[in-house]
Design an enzyme around this catalytic site. Structure first.
Site, PDB file in Angstrom:
ATOM      1  N   LYS A  85       0.828  -1.202   0.000  1.00 27.06           N
ATOM      2  CA  LYS A  85       0.000   0.000   0.000  1.00 27.06           C
ATOM      3  C   LYS A  85       0.864   1.254   0.000  1.00 27.06           C
ATOM      4  O   LYS A  85       1.982   1.260   0.526  1.00 27.06           O
ATOM      5  CB  LYS A  85      -0.899  -0.043   1.240  1.00 27.06           C
ATOM      6  N   SER A 161      -9.373   1.709   3.440  1.00 24.41           N
ATOM      7  CA  SER A 161      -8.532   2.562   2.628  1.00 24.41           C
ATOM      8  C   SER A 161      -7.519   1.809   1.760  1.00 24.41           C
ATOM      9  O   SER A 161      -6.815   2.437   0.961  1.00 24.41           O
ATOM     10  CB  SER A 161      -7.778   3.556   3.519  1.00 24.41           C
ATOM     11  N   SER A 185      -9.617  -1.246   7.195  1.00 23.13           N
ATOM     12  CA  SER A 185      -9.103  -0.871   5.881  1.00 23.13           C
ATOM     13  C   SER A 185      -8.464  -1.966   5.061  1.00 23.13           C
ATOM     14  O   SER A 185      -8.135  -1.746   3.900  1.00 23.13           O
ATOM     15  CB  SER A 185      -8.105   0.288   6.017  1.00 23.13           C
TER      16      SER A 185
END
Length: 479
Positions: A85, A161, A185
């Site tokens: 990420k 996210s 997330s």
């Protein structure tokens, strides 16, 4: 477009890919080239992997190929293309935290613990995945990256996210990913995108900066693949001052029916506040409960101990976190941050220091109540989300409080428990997932039960290696 026919291992388990490496049928360089080709065809549609490390990935793949040729692979991830990420530092790749004010920061020169563990295991870090500003939205909308789309339905959100991680795995861009989870997330995009993700026991997977509620977690298309990644990234790292000592437990093999028959499973279908779970979600959770009950598990209905106003204090903590990061930018930078997030975050300005302290105390008290409510069960079964999908352009199901729809996931961050998202059904072309959560330090129990449930599910999701719209579906965008 690269497809499962042009490279049959796209969308297949890690074990099949590495078996092909071992047999000499293909090399890690072949897998990387297929990844580049597939990304070129698919990513313009889903916007999931904005940064790639062409030279670094190619060098890693070539080194891995030499190890496989010599019969000396480093382990189950050697040569496997993966992503991390945007919020995880990885040498040679930029850290942007999803927000436009950071777009000119230099590339990282140090690996964060998850990236370092992946490299040590021989995995090939292809690039970085998209995320929303500051990681403070459960959607894929960003001032820097624009809109990340769900390959199951290009009009739908992939969640957040860890937005790009979920979307890229569903579309078969790589075989695994590392996301981060502060309110759900990794689990939320896993649920939206029909993949598997584990938020581990807090501290089990080291990450920077140290946090009592944010975890880095493995994401992949199957429980077995998540297990492989988890056992790589869960190694102790002293840079994380909250990291746990090495886990002395063994690997998390899927439970047998006899092992399932010994379990007390708490069935939690409402949180006491927020958007209630819809009928397709409830049907899916009850189907998982029936499978467990048929195997002899005791299903124990649970009532949430949380009051209808429980989210107010949690929202205050999120507000302050978001406002603090926003105010850390220049005036020009603040103007470029995603406007809906700013409208929400500036609500923190109405809070006094004592308001914030009261919110902390309320969340701590609710966290204790939530943990205590699970004291007589081995694992909790619940929804991940109240509904399967919402529009790609939306910042959340409730735009004014964009994390409120994370009700089923967020409290397991507060308690530090391991929690996993597993696809178990479908609603109108969108995946529907169930969540399994266990006591702290019992990650292996959660993974083993997830492996059993995945097997009992009886089918493999039809992952959209070629992203698709849902015919006739029209979203009404709010906010």
């Amino acid at each position: 477009m690269a497809s499962s026919s042009s490279f049959p291992h796209l969308g297949r388990p890690i074990s099949e890919l590495t078996a092909a490496f071992a047999a000499g049928d293909l090399t890690p360089v072949d897998a990387l080239e297929a990844t580049w080709e597939h990304r070129a065809a698919v990513d313009p549609l889903i916007n999931a992997v904005p940064y790639v490390d062409v030279d670094g990935a190619r060098a890693a793949a070539e080194q891995s190929a030499r190890r496989w040729a010599a019969g000396e692979p480093r382990g189950a991830l050697d040569g496997v293309p993966v992503t991390v990420k945007d919020s995880i530092n990885a040498i040679g790749l930029p850290w942007r935290h999803g927000t436009k004010p950071n777009e000119h920061l230099p590339v990282a020169t140090v690996d964060a613990p998850p990236a370092q563990r992946l490299r040590e295991a021989g995995a090939v870090i292809v690039g970085k995945t998209s995320m929303p500003d500051f990681g403070m939205l459960a959607s894929g909308v960003s001032s820097l990256y624009g809109i990340v789309r769900n390959p199951w339905d290009l009009a739908a959100s992939p969640g957040g996210s860890s937005s790009g991680a979920g979307a890229s795995l569903a579309a078969g861009l790589t075989w695994a990913a590392i996301g981060t989870d502060i309110a759900g997330s990794v689990r939320l995009p896993a649920a939206h995108c029909g993949i598997v993700a584990l938020k581990p026991t807090q501290g089990r997977v080291p990450h920077l900066a140290p946090s009592t509620v944010r975890s880095a977690g493995p994401m992949a298309r199957s429980v077995a693949d998540v297990v492989e990644v988890f056992h790589v990234v869960a190694g102790f790292d002293p840079r994380d001052t909250l990291a746990l000592a090495p886990d002395a437990g063994g690997r998390a093999d899927a439970f047998t029916d006899d092992q399932v028959s010994t379990l007390r499973v708490g069935l939690l279908t409402e949180m006491g506040y927020g958007i209630p779970a819809d009928d397709p979600t409830l049907r899916t959770v009850h189907a998982a409960a029936r499978a467990l009950e048929d195997a002899g598990a005791e299903i124990v209905p649970m009532r949430s101990p949380l009051a209808p106003d429980a989210y107010d204090a949690l929202d205050a903590l999120y507000l302050v976190r978001a406002l603090t990061e926003w105010e850390g930018h220049t005036d020009e930078g603040r103007e470029s941050v995603l406007a809906p997030l700013v409208r929400w975050a500036v609500g923190a300005r109405r809070l006094s220091a004592t308001d914030y302290e009261r919110a902390l105390l309320r969340v701590a008290a609710d966290q204790q109540r939530f943990a205590a409510a699970q004291s007589d069960v081995d694992v909790v079964l619940s929804p991940v989300l109240p509904t399967a999908a919402f529009p790609a352009e939306a910042v959340g199901m409730i735009p004014e409080r964009p994390l409120e729809h994370c009700s089923f996931t967020a409290w397991f961050n507060q308690t530090g428990q391991p929690a996993l998202s597993l696809p178990f059904g479908e609603d109108g072309g969108h995946p529907v997932a169930v969540q399994l959560a266990g006591p702290r330090f019992r990650d292996s129990v959660v993974l083993a039960l997830a492996g059993w449930l995945e097997r009992s599910r009886g089918r493999v999701p039809d992952w959209p290696l070629e992203p698709r719209p849902v015919p006739g579906h029209v979203w009404e965008v709010q906010g």
